[in-house]
Scaffold this active site. Structure first.
Site, short mmCIF file in Angstrom:
data_model
loop_
_atom_site.label_atom_id
_atom_site.label_comp_id
_atom_site.label_asym_id
_atom_site.label_seq_id
_atom_site.Cartn_x
_atom_site.Cartn_y
_atom_site.Cartn_z
N GLY A 13 55.32 20.33 31.33
CA GLY A 13 54.79 21.69 32.00
C GLY A 13 53.32 21.59 32.13
O GLY A 13 52.58 20.96 31.18
N LYS A 24 49.44 22.09 28.69
CA LYS A 24 49.62 23.19 27.70
C LYS A 24 50.01 22.59 26.31
O LYS A 24 49.76 23.17 25.34
CB LYS A 24 50.88 23.99 28.19
CG LYS A 24 51.42 24.98 27.26
CD LYS A 24 52.34 25.98 27.93
CE LYS A 24 53.67 25.21 28.33
NZ LYS A 24 54.54 26.33 29.00
N TYR A 106 60.98 21.13 22.57
CA TYR A 106 59.98 21.52 23.60
C TYR A 106 58.60 21.21 22.97
O TYR A 106 58.41 21.84 21.96
CB TYR A 106 60.31 22.92 24.04
CG TYR A 106 61.72 23.08 24.83
CD1 TYR A 106 61.99 23.01 26.06
CD2 TYR A 106 62.89 23.25 24.03
CE1 TYR A 106 63.35 22.92 26.94
CE2 TYR A 106 64.01 23.51 24.66
CZ TYR A 106 64.61 23.06 25.90
OH TYR A 106 65.49 23.11 26.15
N HIS A 366 17.89 23.93 -4.66
CA HIS A 366 17.34 24.41 -3.82
C HIS A 366 16.66 23.60 -2.60
O HIS A 366 15.99 22.66 -3.10
CB HIS A 366 15.97 25.42 -4.19
CG HIS A 366 16.03 26.13 -5.52
ND1 HIS A 366 16.61 27.35 -5.64
CD2 HIS A 366 15.78 25.62 -6.50
CE1 HIS A 366 16.70 27.47 -6.93
NE2 HIS A 366 16.05 26.74 -7.51
N ALA A 383 13.12 22.06 -6.28
CA ALA A 383 13.36 22.53 -5.00
C ALA A 383 12.53 21.79 -3.85
O ALA A 383 11.58 21.11 -4.44
CB ALA A 383 12.55 23.90 -4.87
N ASN A 389 16.26 8.15 2.93
CA ASN A 389 17.36 7.01 2.98
C ASN A 389 17.34 6.22 4.23
O ASN A 389 18.10 5.22 4.13
CB ASN A 389 18.60 7.83 2.70
CG ASN A 389 19.32 8.62 3.72
OD1 ASN A 389 18.39 9.45 4.45
ND2 ASN A 389 20.46 8.59 3.88
N ALA A 426 5.61 17.15 -9.25
CA ALA A 426 5.91 17.88 -8.00
C ALA A 426 4.84 17.44 -7.09
O ALA A 426 3.82 16.96 -7.39
CB ALA A 426 5.54 19.12 -8.26
#
Length: 458
Positions: A13, A24, A106, A366, A383, A389, A426
């Protein structure tokens, strides 16, 4: 000896009322095509061969099934003209074995259960069984007419039913189990001498009765098992019905939903006891939740395994990841494929992790990207830390050993290794390996200009 079983799925159908370029049967319900639902269900039985009748968009249908169900041996038969359900089954005769029996299903009736189909198959002891249902409002549906002994003698369509027959509440679903020998006998005899000039599959019922065959009838456990989909409203309604069934099963297993109507399960979900799922959560693929898992609003979890006592905060995306016990995630975290979070680790807000392992008790709290990395136990990632990479061609590994401390806003340029209990200051850019217990920093020396005056507008 058990009779061989064929499955015939009618999927030709167009679905004009869907207003879609897609056939469908390829519309999705709970994350899976309508046709996919039917295939998955019937192949829980022992099926010897599957025949799919295709028509509109046949190449799309075949491509989809070949990709998703390459493990199933499927025979494809084209119905080039849409001449009714009887014609759709008739075109399969060249591929249908002469012996055994066939389930006729069906592609747009997706939720019939395996248990119902098995019962229908078992009920076929005299050549034919059919799935019927007693409904409150049968208007527009084919009625099951029975004789004084309760045997099926005909299917009466609405337009042909007299006043007494219109009171019948048992209706035809169109799903049958029929001996193949009868299909080979009856289908060539079908006539299109009717107002629609179509070949009706229902005509085989009166042929069987005329041959003295007692037709068995069974009813499904749930009404939705025989509901078809013809437009988007019906699709949406059936989606909510099915989601309600999935959620109810999980509630019985001990899962609490903040609102059972505001969760979507697009695959399979198994869960332990005392699991909580907040609103707007979506599960896709195969997902497993341990005991005492707490999932907050708006999360998307796909093909993931979540360990006991994990807390997933709002709006996290977890895709093909493995999460250990006691892990905290989010909010707004993204776990990509091949990520492993070990027990008691923590991944905080706006962190993305891809193809990496985070060790026991380690924290990435973070605003970080961790890719192609192996992080040991007890590591603190500050953070804004980035594992660099990718060099434009190749992906390289970052290894961070146990108890290392990575200061905020640092970039680790892979391939690189940070040793056990090492510290990265850091703001560093680390391009070489850092020895165990060492302090490494790679940043410009701070300078200071006293009595500095900012520029002013002229």
């Amino acid at each position: 000896m058990t009779s061989s079983l064929s499955v015939i799925i009618l999927a030709a159908g167009k679905g004009t009322r869907m207003q879609s370029a897609k056939p469908k049967v390829l519309q999705t319900l709970a994350g899976k095509s309508l046709l996919g639902h039917v295939l998955d269900t019937c192949h829980q039985l022992t099926v010897d061969d599957t025949i799919i009748v295709h028509g509109f968009g046949g190449e799309q249908v075949q491509d989809h099934i070949d990709q998703q169900y390459a493990h199933l041996p499927i025979t494809w038969v084209a119905q080039t003209e849409q001449l009714g359900t009887g014609h759709a089954v008739k075109v399969t005769l060249s591929e249908l074995p002469k012996d055994g029996q066939s389930l006729i299903l069906y592609g747009d009736v997706p939720l019939v259960s395996c248990q119902t189909l098995a019962t229908l198959q078992d009920a076929n002891t005299d050549g034919m069984s059919m799935l019927t249902l007693t409904v409150d409002n049968p208007f527009g549906l084919g009625r099951i007419k029975r004789d004084k002994d309760g045997n099926i003698e005909a299917i009466i369509e609405q337009k042909d039913a007299n006043s007494d027959e219109q009171q019948i509440q048992e209706i035809n679903s169109g799903i049958y189990c029929v001996d193949n020998a009868l299909l080979h006998k009856f289908l060539p005899k079908l006539s299109n001498d009717n107002a629609q000039q179509e070949y009706y599959l229902t005509d085989i019922v009166k042929m069987a009765v005329a041959d003295g065959i007692t037709i068995a009838a069974i009813e499904p456990e749930h009404t939705f098992e025989i509901e078809g989909v013809n437009n988007r409203q019906q699709l949406a309604s059936l989606e909510r019905t099915w989601q309600g069934k999935l959620v109810a099963d999980l509630q019985e297993a001990g899962v609490q939903f903040a609102d059972p109507t505001r969760v979507d399960i697009r695959g399979t979900l198994s869960a332990g006891q005392d699991v909580f799922v907040d609103v707007g959560v979506v599960f896709e693929g195969d997902c497993v939740l341990g005991d005492n898992v707490y999932i907050e609003a708006g999360c998307v979890i796909k093909n993931a395994q979540i360990g006991n006592a994990c807390h997933i905060k709002p709006y996290c995306v977890i895709d093909s990841a493995e999460v250990g016990a006691g892990v905290d995630i989010g909010p707004f975290a993204h776990l990509r494929p091949e990520t492993i979070l070990s027990d008691n680790s923590k991944v905080g807000n706006f962190v993305e992790i891809k193809k990496s392992t985070i060790g026991d008790g380690s924290k990435v709290n973070h605003l970080s990207y961790i890719g192609d990395a192996t992080i040991g136990t007890g590591v603190n990632v500050g953070a804004g830390v980035i594992t660099c990479n990718y060099d434009g061609v190749n992906k390289s590994q970052t290894i961070i050993d146990d108890n290392a401390f990575i200061g905020s806003n640092s970039s680790l340029v892979a391939p690189v290794k940070i040793g056990d209990t090492a510290t990265v200051a850091a703001g560093s850019v680390i391009t070489k390996n850092v020895d165990a217990h060492a302090l490494a920093f790679g940043r410009a020396r701070q300078t200071q200009k006293n009595d500095f005056k900012r520029p002013t507008k002229k």
